[in-house]
Design a protein around this motif. Sequence first.
Motif, short mmCIF file in Angstrom:
data_model
loop_
_atom_site.label_atom_id
_atom_site.label_comp_id
_atom_site.label_asym_id
_atom_site.label_seq_id
_atom_site.Cartn_x
_atom_site.Cartn_y
_atom_site.Cartn_z
N LYS A 172 -17.21 0.86 11.75
CA LYS A 172 -18.00 -0.36 11.53
C LYS A 172 -17.59 -1.38 12.49
O LYS A 172 -17.63 -2.02 13.25
CB LYS A 172 -17.81 -0.89 10.12
N GLN A 192 0.84 -1.20 0.00
CA GLN A 192 0.00 0.00 0.00
C GLN A 192 0.88 1.25 0.00
O GLN A 192 0.62 2.21 -0.73
CB GLN A 192 -0.92 0.00 1.21
N ALA A 218 -11.20 6.73 4.84
CA ALA A 218 -11.50 5.30 4.71
C ALA A 218 -11.21 4.56 6.01
O ALA A 218 -11.95 3.67 6.41
CB ALA A 218 -10.70 4.72 3.55
N ALA A 219 -10.10 4.94 6.66
CA ALA A 219 -9.75 4.31 7.93
C ALA A 219 -10.77 4.63 9.01
O ALA A 219 -11.15 3.76 9.81
CB ALA A 219 -8.37 4.74 8.37
N LYS A 220 -11.26 5.86 9.04
CA LYS A 220 -12.29 6.24 10.02
C LYS A 220 -13.58 5.47 9.77
O LYS A 220 -14.24 5.02 10.70
CB LYS A 220 -12.56 7.74 9.95
N LYS A 221 -13.91 5.33 8.51
CA LYS A 221 -15.13 4.62 8.13
C LYS A 221 -15.03 3.15 8.53
O LYS A 221 -15.97 2.54 9.03
CB LYS A 221 -15.36 4.76 6.63
N ALA A 222 -13.83 2.55 8.29
CA ALA A 222 -13.64 1.16 8.64
C ALA A 222 -13.64 0.96 10.15
O ALA A 222 -14.12 -0.05 10.67
CB ALA A 222 -12.32 0.67 8.05
N ALA A 223 -13.09 1.94 10.89
CA ALA A 223 -13.04 1.85 12.36
C ALA A 223 -14.44 2.01 12.96
O ALA A 223 -14.74 1.43 14.01
CB ALA A 223 -12.10 2.90 12.92
#
Length: 129
Positions: A129, A4, A122-127
Amino acid sequence: MTQQFNNQLFAFTKQFTDSAFKAQSLALKGLETVAELQLKAFEEQAKVSAEFVAEALETRDINSLRGLWEKGASLNRDNAERTVAVSQEILAVTQKTAESLNALVQEQRQAANDAVTAPVAAAKKAAAK
C-alpha cells in the motif's frame, strides 16, 4: 516493537504450554488404561492360580492327580491366551495414544506456521500500500 515481540513470545509460550499439558494428559490417560488392563489380568491370573493351588492341596490319590495334571495344562493354555489378548489390547491403546500425540504435534506445527506467516503476510500487505 518490543511490545509486539513480547506479545508474540507470550502467545507462543501459552500455545506451547497448552500443547504440553494436552500431551501429558494423553500420555497419562494411555498409561492409566494400560495399568488397568495389566492389573485386571494379574487379578484374574492370581484368582485362577489360587484355585488351582487349593485343588492341588486337596489331591489325595492318583486319579485326582491325573485330573489335576490336565487342569494344570488347561490353566497354562488359558493364561497364555489371556496374556496374548491383554498384550494386543495394550498395543492397541499404545497405538491410539501415539496417534493422538502425533495429531497434537501436527496441530502445534500448523499453528506455529500460521503464527509465522501471518505477520509476514501483513507486512507484505502493508508494504504494497
